[in-house]
Scaffold this motif. Structure first.
Motif, PDB file in Angstrom:
ATOM      1  N   GLU A   7     153.238  54.774  61.007  1.00  0.00           N
ATOM      2  CA  GLU A   7     153.432  55.814  61.649  1.00  0.00           C
ATOM      3  C   GLU A   7     152.327  56.814  61.372  1.00  0.00           C
ATOM      4  O   GLU A   7     152.191  57.410  62.317  1.00  0.00           O
ATOM      5  CB  GLU A   7     154.862  56.474  61.010  1.00  0.00           C
ATOM      6  CG  GLU A   7     156.123  55.696  61.610  1.00  0.00           C
ATOM      7  CD  GLU A   7     156.262  55.513  62.978  1.00  0.00           C
ATOM      8  OE1 GLU A   7     156.058  56.713  63.976  1.00  0.00           O
ATOM      9  OE2 GLU A   7     156.689  54.648  63.529  1.00  0.00           O
ATOM     10  N   ALA A   8     151.911  56.924  60.225  1.00  0.00           N
ATOM     11  CA  ALA A   8     150.982  57.824  60.032  1.00  0.00           C
ATOM     12  C   ALA A   8     149.706  57.774  60.881  1.00  0.00           C
ATOM     13  O   ALA A   8     148.896  58.603  61.219  1.00  0.00           O
ATOM     14  CB  ALA A   8     150.557  57.828  58.345  1.00  0.00           C
ATOM     15  N   PRO A  11     149.130  59.822  66.539  1.00  0.00           N
ATOM     16  CA  PRO A  11     149.531  61.298  66.781  1.00  0.00           C
ATOM     17  C   PRO A  11     150.917  61.178  67.292  1.00  0.00           C
ATOM     18  O   PRO A  11     151.402  60.030  68.066  1.00  0.00           O
ATOM     19  CB  PRO A  11     148.702  61.669  67.724  1.00  0.00           C
ATOM     20  CG  PRO A  11     148.104  60.622  68.172  1.00  0.00           C
ATOM     21  CD  PRO A  11     148.115  59.322  67.214  1.00  0.00           C
ATOM     22  N   PHE A  12     151.988  62.255  67.060  1.00  0.00           N
ATOM     23  CA  PHE A  12     153.262  62.119  67.622  1.00  0.00           C
ATOM     24  C   PHE A  12     153.304  62.160  69.065  1.00  0.00           C
ATOM     25  O   PHE A  12     152.423  63.011  69.783  1.00  0.00           O
ATOM     26  CB  PHE A  12     153.991  63.304  67.048  1.00  0.00           C
ATOM     27  CG  PHE A  12     155.228  63.263  67.406  1.00  0.00           C
ATOM     28  CD1 PHE A  12     156.177  62.426  66.664  1.00  0.00           C
ATOM     29  CD2 PHE A  12     155.805  64.282  68.429  1.00  0.00           C
ATOM     30  CE1 PHE A  12     157.567  62.335  67.187  1.00  0.00           C
ATOM     31  CE2 PHE A  12     157.215  64.155  68.882  1.00  0.00           C
ATOM     32  CZ  PHE A  12     157.979  63.235  68.336  1.00  0.00           C
ATOM     33  N   ARG A  24     155.462  68.021  69.088  1.00  0.00           N
ATOM     34  CA  ARG A  24     155.099  68.748  67.792  1.00  0.00           C
ATOM     35  C   ARG A  24     154.893  70.382  68.027  1.00  0.00           C
ATOM     36  O   ARG A  24     154.417  70.734  68.926  1.00  0.00           O
ATOM     37  CB  ARG A  24     153.607  68.225  67.595  1.00  0.00           C
ATOM     38  CG  ARG A  24     153.128  68.518  66.133  1.00  0.00           C
ATOM     39  CD  ARG A  24     151.880  67.989  66.048  1.00  0.00           C
ATOM     40  NE  ARG A  24     150.788  68.976  65.999  1.00  0.00           N
ATOM     41  CZ  ARG A  24     149.983  68.921  64.976  1.00  0.00           C
ATOM     42  NH1 ARG A  24     149.891  68.139  63.870  1.00  0.00           N
ATOM     43  NH2 ARG A  24     148.981  69.879  64.867  1.00  0.00           N
ATOM     44  N   HIS A  66     154.097  69.387  59.933  1.00  0.00           N
ATOM     45  CA  HIS A  66     152.910  68.639  60.463  1.00  0.00           C
ATOM     46  C   HIS A  66     152.895  67.237  59.613  1.00  0.00           C
ATOM     47  O   HIS A  66     152.883  66.051  60.227  1.00  0.00           O
ATOM     48  CB  HIS A  66     151.589  69.162  60.696  1.00  0.00           C
ATOM     49  CG  HIS A  66     151.509  70.159  61.847  1.00  0.00           C
ATOM     50  ND1 HIS A  66     150.592  70.993  61.751  1.00  0.00           N
ATOM     51  CD2 HIS A  66     152.580  70.386  62.676  1.00  0.00           C
ATOM     52  CE1 HIS A  66     150.976  71.922  62.923  1.00  0.00           C
ATOM     53  NE2 HIS A  66     152.127  71.632  63.485  1.00  0.00           N
ATOM     54  N   GLY A  67     152.847  67.342  58.464  1.00  0.00           N
ATOM     55  CA  GLY A  67     152.737  66.399  57.333  1.00  0.00           C
ATOM     56  C   GLY A  67     154.010  65.324  57.513  1.00  0.00           C
ATOM     57  O   GLY A  67     153.675  63.985  57.885  1.00  0.00           O
ATOM     58  N   GLU A  70     153.846  63.337  61.087  1.00  0.00           N
ATOM     59  CA  GLU A  70     152.593  62.403  61.063  1.00  0.00           C
ATOM     60  C   GLU A  70     153.098  61.358  60.104  1.00  0.00           C
ATOM     61  O   GLU A  70     152.678  60.043  60.595  1.00  0.00           O
ATOM     62  CB  GLU A  70     151.493  63.002  60.643  1.00  0.00           C
ATOM     63  CG  GLU A  70     150.720  63.818  61.957  1.00  0.00           C
ATOM     64  CD  GLU A  70     149.864  64.855  61.398  1.00  0.00           C
ATOM     65  OE1 GLU A  70     149.305  64.812  60.400  1.00  0.00           O
ATOM     66  OE2 GLU A  70     149.621  66.036  62.113  1.00  0.00           O
TER      67      GLU A  70
END
Ligand SMILES: CC(C)(COP(=O)(O)OP(=O)(O)OC[C@H]1O[C@@H](n2cnc3c(N)ncnc32)[C@H](O)[C@@H]1OP(=O)(O)O)[C@@H](O)C(=O)NCCC(=O)NCCS
Length: 190
Positions: A7-8, A11-12, A24, A66-67, A70
């Protein structure tokens, strides 16, 4: 549960529903968040939104989302009206560490209440929780005296599991809350 590493990397990708985009949160949303969430009608029904809303808090909160987004561990998103393109609320799935459950929370700016928007957003977040976050259940808590939120949960398949009393420092002390659960196993999925 998906691997966090997988997932990391990506980007979402915003979630699209019939009338909404769940995306986001950006620092440029700070003023809207401050204004809309800081309204007393909204803040007083939440556990964590202060009223009056302190300057600078919205930006710090947005950056903090955000962390985990992501990393694919939690999703705290802005709700944008697709047609108008502006932010009207927020919705969050915050994972209960450790495991496959999460808490859902949300708020919508007062001018947009009563149009079914949050029901639409919660439905989409449940799908996201199951498919992208690998959740198998979602919990929610609603103050006694917030029938609109309880109704949103009822309409999206949550089950009332009991009432309890807890401390809510931002709301002035102890409050009674209704607890709801939604299983995301195939038999319960929408
Ligand atoms: C709760 C909230 C998100 C609802 O958003 P919304 O987009 O207006 O919700 P929807 O339109 O999807 O659904 C609301 C439902 O509650 C019902 N409702 C609204 N006020 C009600 C009341 N006083 N008594 C009973 N039902 C009520 C509506 O009729 C609707 O149900 P229906 O479709 O069966 O008619 C919004 O009011 C809000 O942000 N409130 C303040 C913050 C908050 O409460 N957050 C949740 C904390 S747990």
């Amino acid at each position: 549960m998906p691997t966090i590493g997988a997932e990391a990397a990506a980007p979402f990708r915003p979630i699209e529903t019939t009338r909404l985009i769940l995306r986001r949160l950006e620092v440029t949303d700070s003023r809207a968040v401050e204004h809309l969430a800081g309204a007393v009608e909204v803040a007083r029904m939440t556990a964590n939104v202060p009223h009056p809303y302190p300057s600078g808090l919205a930006e710090r909160w947005i950056r903090s989302t955000h962390g985990p987004l992501e990393a694919g561990t939690s999703a705290q998103l802005g709700i944008v009206l697709k047609a108008e393109g502006f932010l009207v609320g927020a919705i969050a799935l915050v994972r209960d560490p450790p495991g496959t459950g999460a808490q859902i929370g949300y708020w919508l700016g007062v001018p947009w209440w009563g149009n079914g928007y949050m029901t639409e957003a919660v439905g989409a977040m449940l799908d996201h929780g199951r498919t992208a976050l690998g959740l198998d259940h979602v919990s929610a808590q609603v103050f006694v005296g917030n029938p609109a939120s309880a109704r949103v949960l009822e309409k999206t398949g949550f089950e009332f599991v009991g009432e309890t009393e807890q401390d809510f420092p931002l709301r002035g002390g102890r409050r009674r809350v209704k607890r709801f659960e939604r299983r995301l196993t195939p038999a319960w999925s929408r």
